[in-house]
Design an enzyme around this catalytic site. Structure first.
Site, PDB file in Angstrom:
ATOM      1  N   TYR A  16       0.860  -1.259  -0.105  1.00 32.07           N
ATOM      2  CA  TYR A  16       0.087   0.056   0.217  1.00 32.07           C
ATOM      3  C   TYR A  16       0.903   1.300   0.108  1.00 32.07           C
ATOM      4  O   TYR A  16       0.615   2.049  -0.644  1.00 32.07           O
ATOM      5  CB  TYR A  16      -0.924   0.026   1.224  1.00 32.07           C
ATOM      6  N   GLU A  38     -11.104   5.537   5.296  1.00 30.80           N
ATOM      7  CA  GLU A  38     -10.591   6.098   6.398  1.00 30.80           C
ATOM      8  C   GLU A  38     -11.631   6.322   7.669  1.00 30.80           C
ATOM      9  O   GLU A  38     -10.865   6.312   8.547  1.00 30.80           O
ATOM     10  CB  GLU A  38      -9.818   7.640   6.048  1.00 30.80           C
ATOM     11  N   TRP A  46      -4.899   1.471  10.700  1.00 33.07           N
ATOM     12  CA  TRP A  46      -5.332   1.391   9.228  1.00 33.07           C
ATOM     13  C   TRP A  46      -5.127   0.147   8.612  1.00 33.07           C
ATOM     14  O   TRP A  46      -5.841  -0.083   7.809  1.00 33.07           O
ATOM     15  CB  TRP A  46      -4.385   2.836   8.596  1.00 33.07           C
TER      16      TRP A  46
END
Length: 192
Positions: A16, A38, A46
């Site tokens: 990512y 988010e 995350w």
């Protein structure tokens, strides 16, 4: 290990970071999707949400705001048992509210992307970090954007989460300067 990638060795997060994080994103639908994701990591890492991304895509029609905005209480009930997403009713309802807010922003600003990018004068802001320890987690721009989003019904997007979004979507270039994935040096695959 790339020190820019928050000191992790997790392959999902490294991919990512290397291919998506911090690369300028201009597509309104992809920006909406990233913002919705988010909002789900409030109180969680995350990485937890990133590992659930495919399930969230399946649960929320690949984050099509038109379809999400029409979700009913029955749909939300169904999602409370949907595999591999966070089963927090308020967070699930928040995505539905965000989809409705998306269209209000589109109506008022022409596009969701233009609205967001207007906060940085339509150019990525280079944070100029030379070390990971230079990074900050909030600023006045993120605070103002958070307040505006709240007026449009967006929830779970406080100033710190909005700041994280601005970094992830490339409105802020928060890669350290020497990072090989800094947009100055490299263009990743982008968020999909």
């Amino acid at each position: 290990m790339n020190e820019c990638a928050f000191g992790t060795k997790d392959p999902t997060y490294l991919e990512y970071h290397d291919e998506v994080w911090g690369q300028p994103l201009y597509d309104s639908l992809k920006l909406f999707k990233l913002m919705a994701l988010e909002s789900q990591h409030a109180g969680l890492s995350w990485l937890t949400i990133l590992k659930k991304k495919a399930s969230y895509e399946a649960a929320f029609y690949d984050f099509d705001p038109e379809l999400i905005s029409r979700m009913t209480t029955d749909d939300i009930d169904r999602l409370m048992t949907f595999p591999n997403i966070v089963h927090n009713r308020i967070k699930i309802e928040a995505i539905v509210g965000q989809a409705k807010g998306y269209f209000e922003i589109e109506k008022d600003f022409g596009s969701f992307s233009d609205f967001l990018w207007s906060y940085v004068d339509h150019q990525p802001i280079d944070c100029g970090y030379t070390n990971p320890s230079d990074r900050i987690t909030v600023d006045t721009r993120a605070t103002e954007l958070s307040k505006t989003l709240k007026q449009y019904g967006f929830k779970f997007l406080g100033p710190v989460t909005v700041y994280s979004f601005l970094e992830a979507a490339g409105l802020y270039n928060a890669h350290i300067q020497a990072c090989p994935n800094n947009p100055k040096h490299y263009q990743g695959k982008g968020f999909s």
